[in-house]
Write an enzyme that holds these catalytic residues in place. Structure first.
Site, PDB file in Angstrom:
ATOM      1  N   HIS A 140       0.852  -1.194   0.000  1.00 50.85           N
ATOM      2  CA  HIS A 140       0.000   0.000   0.000  1.00 50.85           C
ATOM      3  C   HIS A 140       0.888   1.245   0.000  1.00 50.85           C
ATOM      4  O   HIS A 140       1.458   1.618   1.016  1.00 50.85           O
ATOM      5  CB  HIS A 140      -0.903  -0.007   1.229  1.00 50.85           C
ATOM      6  CG  HIS A 140      -2.059   0.948   1.147  1.00 50.85           C
ATOM      7  ND1 HIS A 140      -2.135   1.970   0.222  1.00 50.85           N
ATOM      8  CD2 HIS A 140      -3.215   1.031   1.880  1.00 50.85           C
ATOM      9  CE1 HIS A 140      -3.265   2.642   0.399  1.00 50.85           C
ATOM     10  NE2 HIS A 140      -3.944   2.083   1.396  1.00 50.85           N
ATOM     11  N   HIS A 178      -2.770   7.056  -0.844  1.00 48.25           N
ATOM     12  CA  HIS A 178      -3.771   7.654   0.055  1.00 48.25           C
ATOM     13  C   HIS A 178      -3.181   8.358   1.277  1.00 48.25           C
ATOM     14  O   HIS A 178      -3.868   8.529   2.286  1.00 48.25           O
ATOM     15  CB  HIS A 178      -4.784   6.595   0.500  1.00 48.25           C
ATOM     16  CG  HIS A 178      -5.474   5.929  -0.630  1.00 48.25           C
ATOM     17  ND1 HIS A 178      -6.207   4.775  -0.489  1.00 48.25           N
ATOM     18  CD2 HIS A 178      -5.548   6.241  -1.949  1.00 48.25           C
ATOM     19  CE1 HIS A 178      -6.692   4.406  -1.656  1.00 48.25           C
ATOM     20  NE2 HIS A 178      -6.294   5.283  -2.570  1.00 48.25           N
ATOM     21  N   TYR A 201      -0.663   7.389   3.297  1.00 40.88           N
ATOM     22  CA  TYR A 201      -0.082   6.554   4.349  1.00 40.88           C
ATOM     23  C   TYR A 201       1.448   6.543   4.226  1.00 40.88           C
ATOM     24  O   TYR A 201       2.020   7.337   3.481  1.00 40.88           O
ATOM     25  CB  TYR A 201      -0.686   5.157   4.292  1.00 40.88           C
ATOM     26  CG  TYR A 201      -2.167   5.146   4.582  1.00 40.88           C
ATOM     27  CD1 TYR A 201      -2.660   5.467   5.856  1.00 40.88           C
ATOM     28  CD2 TYR A 201      -3.094   4.846   3.582  1.00 40.88           C
ATOM     29  CE1 TYR A 201      -4.018   5.483   6.116  1.00 40.88           C
ATOM     30  CE2 TYR A 201      -4.461   4.864   3.845  1.00 40.88           C
ATOM     31  CZ  TYR A 201      -4.911   5.182   5.111  1.00 40.88           C
ATOM     32  OH  TYR A 201      -6.263   5.210   5.378  1.00 40.88           O
TER      33      TYR A 201
END
Length: 373
Positions: A172, A175, A177
């Site tokens: 990931h 977004h 993070y």
């Protein structure tokens, strides 16, 4: 609204390296926070199995975090480390495989972001420069040792996914993070080799995570990296303002070992660079594929009115036709399409699309965020 085009293109098989999928539909990773003490239970396993039974080609799990002291920002986010959590994930993947599905975990670190419930980890949160966003300090800046240990933790979690029998791994990097906080100039103000004035320089951390993960997985195991231009801290920000900047960002990541770019947009139909190819131009996944030659996944408000961030404010969404998606898929703009809320609220969504049962499609009710349907 019914789809007037045939959806056959969504149900073409897909093959890449060791991954063979029966169709092009991906269940998007969606945070659920139903894992007390970080341990996914039978309810989580059943939730994913139901999608595997109903024609989803590839399931990507909710974000599941690496072995760092403050890698999650909500108490119910699952771990992807430790014997008990990994045993829970073994039950998940075994159930998905028994139902004929394929699945990968999304490996995650939430960085300096804050959760929605007010819960906070016991340890100080970590990020490139101790910033959650512009002018928003939170936690501490990572030391060289923190960075090295974090890179190793991403690789270790990915290796465990392969050992458990998962079919792919997704990192990931979107977004706002941790990995994305290294990309973004507003949250990466470091003056060492992990910082820099250019996006290419700030991508070094991600490239080292990818390279370590690739080494842990071996050459033939598919590795996905999820990316976004927008951040939860700023929906309008863009990392790459031009195709050249995007190439400088993505090509080193591909060279480090990324096989598939999962290109997150709030609305998949929006063109990435309309000033170049117009209002019907390539989206983020389309440009990523054009610039790198990599496999790409597109995502963003597929099959529903509205967009997913509004769901957290209680907004319902109605089913919409897939003609625009089918057109882009038939043009091979991108290879796979990830579907979020539509599948979250209706495990049978893909089967209904395959069978042309548009009258049976359900609106999205934000109440479904509070349960594992």
């Amino acid at each position: 609204m019914p789809t007037t085009f045939t959806t056959d293109t969504l149900f073409r098989p897909f093959q890449f390296k060791s991954l063979t999928l029966k169709n092009r539909i991906v269940m998007a990773p969606m945070t659920r926070t139903f894992s007390p003490d970080g341990i996914p239970g039978r309810n989580v396993a059943d939730y994913y199995r139901r999608r595997a039974e109903a024609d989803v080609g590839l399931i990507l799990s909710e974000g599941t975090v690496i072995d760092r002291p403050a890698s999650r920002n909500e108490a119910g986010i699952p771990f992807f480390h430790g014997e008990e959590a990994l045993s829970g994930w073994k039950t998940v993947i075994d159930g998905v495989h028994a139902a004929g599905g394929k699945m990968g975990p999304q490996i995650w670190h939430t960085g300096a972001t804050r959760g929605m419930s007010g819960w906070a980890p016991d340890a100080p949160v970590e990020s490139p420069s101790g910033l959650n966003g512009p002018g928003d300090p939170n936690g501490v800046a990572m030391s060289d040792e923190d960075i090295a240990d974090t890179i190793a933790a991403f690789a270790s979690a990915s290796a465990d996914a392969k050992k458990l029998g998962f079919d792919v791994v997704e990192l990931h990097g979107a977004h706002g993070y941790l990995i994305d906080q290294f990309f973004w100039a507003a949250t990466n103000q470091r003056d060492d080799r992990y910082g820099g004035a250019t996006l290419k320089e700030r991508a070094r951390f991600a490239a080292e995570v990818v390279a370590a993960t690739r080494e842990a997985l071996g050459p033939d195991y598919p590795l996905i990296l999820r990316l976004s231009q927008w951040k939860q801290q700023d929906y309008k920000t863009r990392l790459a303002a031009t195709p050249d900047e995007m190439a400088d960002w993505l090509l080193p990541l591909k060279e480090a070992g990324v096989d598939i770019f999962h290109c997150s947009q709030r609305r998949f139909w929006e063109p990435e660079f309309p000033e170049i190819d117009g209002k019907e131009g390539l989206n983020f996944a389309g440009w990523a594929k054009k610039l790198t030659g990599a496999v790409t996944i597109s995502v963003g408000s597929v099959g529903l009115s509205g967009e997913f961030l509004a769901a957290f404010g209680g907004q319902t969404s109605s089913p919409v036709g897939l003609d625009g998606l089918v057109k882009r898929m038939e043009a091979e703009e991108f290879d796979l399409i990830a579907v979020g809320r539509a599948i979250l609220g209706d495990p049978q969504w893909a089967t209904k699309i395959r069978n042309g049962d548009s009258e049976e499609l359900k609106p999205f009710d934000p109440a479904s965020l509070a349960e594992l349907v």
